[in-house]
Design a protein around this motif. Structure first.
Motif, mmCIF file in Angstrom:
data_model
loop_
_atom_site.group_PDB
_atom_site.id
_atom_site.type_symbol
_atom_site.label_atom_id
_atom_site.label_comp_id
_atom_site.label_asym_id
_atom_site.label_seq_id
_atom_site.Cartn_x
_atom_site.Cartn_y
_atom_site.Cartn_z
ATOM 1 N N LEU A 45 0.739 -1.409 -0.648
ATOM 2 C CA LEU A 45 0.110 0.650 -0.332
ATOM 3 C C LEU A 45 1.302 1.311 -0.188
ATOM 4 C CD1 LEU A 45 -2.852 0.865 0.352
ATOM 5 C CD2 LEU A 45 -2.643 1.066 2.927
ATOM 6 N N LEU A 46 0.070 2.337 -0.792
ATOM 7 C CA LEU A 46 1.025 2.967 -1.269
ATOM 8 C C LEU A 46 0.254 4.530 -0.165
ATOM 9 C CD1 LEU A 46 2.579 2.781 -5.059
ATOM 10 C CD2 LEU A 46 3.883 2.402 -2.617
ATOM 11 N N ALA A 47 -0.432 4.292 -0.770
ATOM 12 C CA ALA A 47 -1.168 5.655 -0.138
ATOM 13 C C ALA A 47 -2.913 5.059 0.123
ATOM 14 C CB ALA A 47 -0.912 7.122 -1.668
ATOM 15 N N CYS A 48 -3.155 5.952 0.682
ATOM 16 C CA CYS A 48 -4.952 6.205 0.860
ATOM 17 C C CYS A 48 -4.880 6.789 2.094
ATOM 18 C CB CYS A 48 -5.170 4.631 2.012
ATOM 19 S SG CYS A 48 -4.367 3.954 3.680
ATOM 20 N N GLY A 49 -7.045 6.749 2.230
ATOM 21 C CA GLY A 49 -7.486 7.358 3.439
ATOM 22 C C GLY A 49 -9.276 7.798 2.249
ATOM 23 N N PRO A 50 -9.477 8.483 3.338
ATOM 24 C CA PRO A 50 -11.764 8.308 3.776
ATOM 25 C C PRO A 50 -11.184 9.275 1.897
ATOM 26 C CG PRO A 50 -10.711 9.787 5.711
ATOM 27 C CD PRO A 50 -8.988 8.714 4.315
ATOM 28 N N LEU A 51 -12.622 8.785 1.720
ATOM 29 C CA LEU A 51 -13.630 9.711 0.403
ATOM 30 C C LEU A 51 -14.410 10.747 1.367
ATOM 31 C CD1 LEU A 51 -13.359 7.647 -2.057
ATOM 32 C CD2 LEU A 51 -11.424 9.703 -2.099
ATOM 33 N N ASP A 52 -14.671 11.675 1.270
ATOM 34 C CA ASP A 52 -15.895 12.557 1.220
ATOM 35 C C ASP A 52 -17.119 12.652 0.644
ATOM 36 O OD1 ASP A 52 -17.576 14.085 2.707
ATOM 37 O OD2 ASP A 52 -16.854 16.264 2.933
ATOM 38 N N ASP A 53 -17.968 11.582 0.473
ATOM 39 C CA ASP A 53 -19.104 10.588 -0.036
ATOM 40 C C ASP A 53 -19.729 9.948 0.540
ATOM 41 O OD1 ASP A 53 -19.316 11.278 -3.501
ATOM 42 O OD2 ASP A 53 -19.500 9.370 -2.453
ATOM 43 N N GLU A 54 -20.674 10.312 0.220
ATOM 44 C CA GLU A 54 -21.611 8.915 0.881
ATOM 45 C C GLU A 54 -21.886 7.265 0.243
ATOM 46 O OE1 GLU A 54 -25.493 10.191 1.728
ATOM 47 O OE2 GLU A 54 -25.176 12.586 1.493
ATOM 48 N N VAL A 55 -20.987 7.398 -0.719
ATOM 49 C CA VAL A 55 -21.286 5.776 -1.469
ATOM 50 C C VAL A 55 -19.908 5.160 -1.621
ATOM 51 C CG1 VAL A 55 -21.830 4.465 -3.479
ATOM 52 C CG2 VAL A 55 -23.268 6.191 -3.011
ATOM 53 N N PHE A 56 -18.792 6.879 -1.451
ATOM 54 C CA PHE A 56 -17.376 6.227 -2.806
ATOM 55 C C PHE A 56 -17.010 6.207 -1.297
ATOM 56 C CE2 PHE A 56 -18.781 6.425 -6.490
ATOM 57 C CZ PHE A 56 -18.611 5.007 -7.375
ATOM 58 N N ARG A 57 -16.084 5.270 -0.025
ATOM 59 C CA ARG A 57 -16.063 5.763 0.845
ATOM 60 C C ARG A 57 -14.127 6.037 1.535
ATOM 61 N NH1 ARG A 57 -18.400 9.078 3.481
ATOM 62 N NH2 ARG A 57 -17.931 7.937 5.383
#
Length: 115
Positions: A45-57
């Motif tokens: 895993l190189l990078a990750c994080g939450p998304l501010d979207d109701e479906v794509f999290r």
């Protein structure tokens, strides 16, 4: 031109996701974050994080082939618990356009992320 190849993995909130009480949701989130930290420490895993979207999290960038990325992401406790499904997408960028630091440290829990 040469291209670097990565895999994008999206966590998608399932419409039939189980309803969890606050304690169970917090425990599942910590297990999810620990899984991500393990993937980063293993070099996948190189990078990750939450998304501010109701479906794509959530969004992750992995340096493995799409099939392997799917296997790794499906081991996530939040996916196994039925909260999320995984969408895997191959991604190419011009060689050298992206760089990631192996010195980054990913938090293993919400408490660690907020301290």
């Amino acid at each position: 031109m040469e291209f670097d190849r990565y895999t994008i993995a999206l966590l998608i909130l399932r419409p039939d996701a189980p309803q969890l009480d606050d304690e169970a949701a917090a425990a599942l989130q910590d297990a999810h974050m620990a899984h991500l930290a393990d993937l980063h420490e293993a070099g996948h895993l190189l990078a990750c994080g939450p998304l501010d979207d109701e479906v794509f999290r959530g969004l992750s960038i992995l340096n493995v082939e799409p099939e392997r990325a799917r296997e790794l992401k499906e081991q996530d406790p939040a996916v196994r618990a039925g909260r999320f499904s995984v969408k895997v997408i191959p991604w190419m960028v011009p060689g050298g356009a992206m760089s990631f630091s192996s010195a980054a440290r990913f938090p293993r829990s919400v408490a660690e992320a907020t301290s």
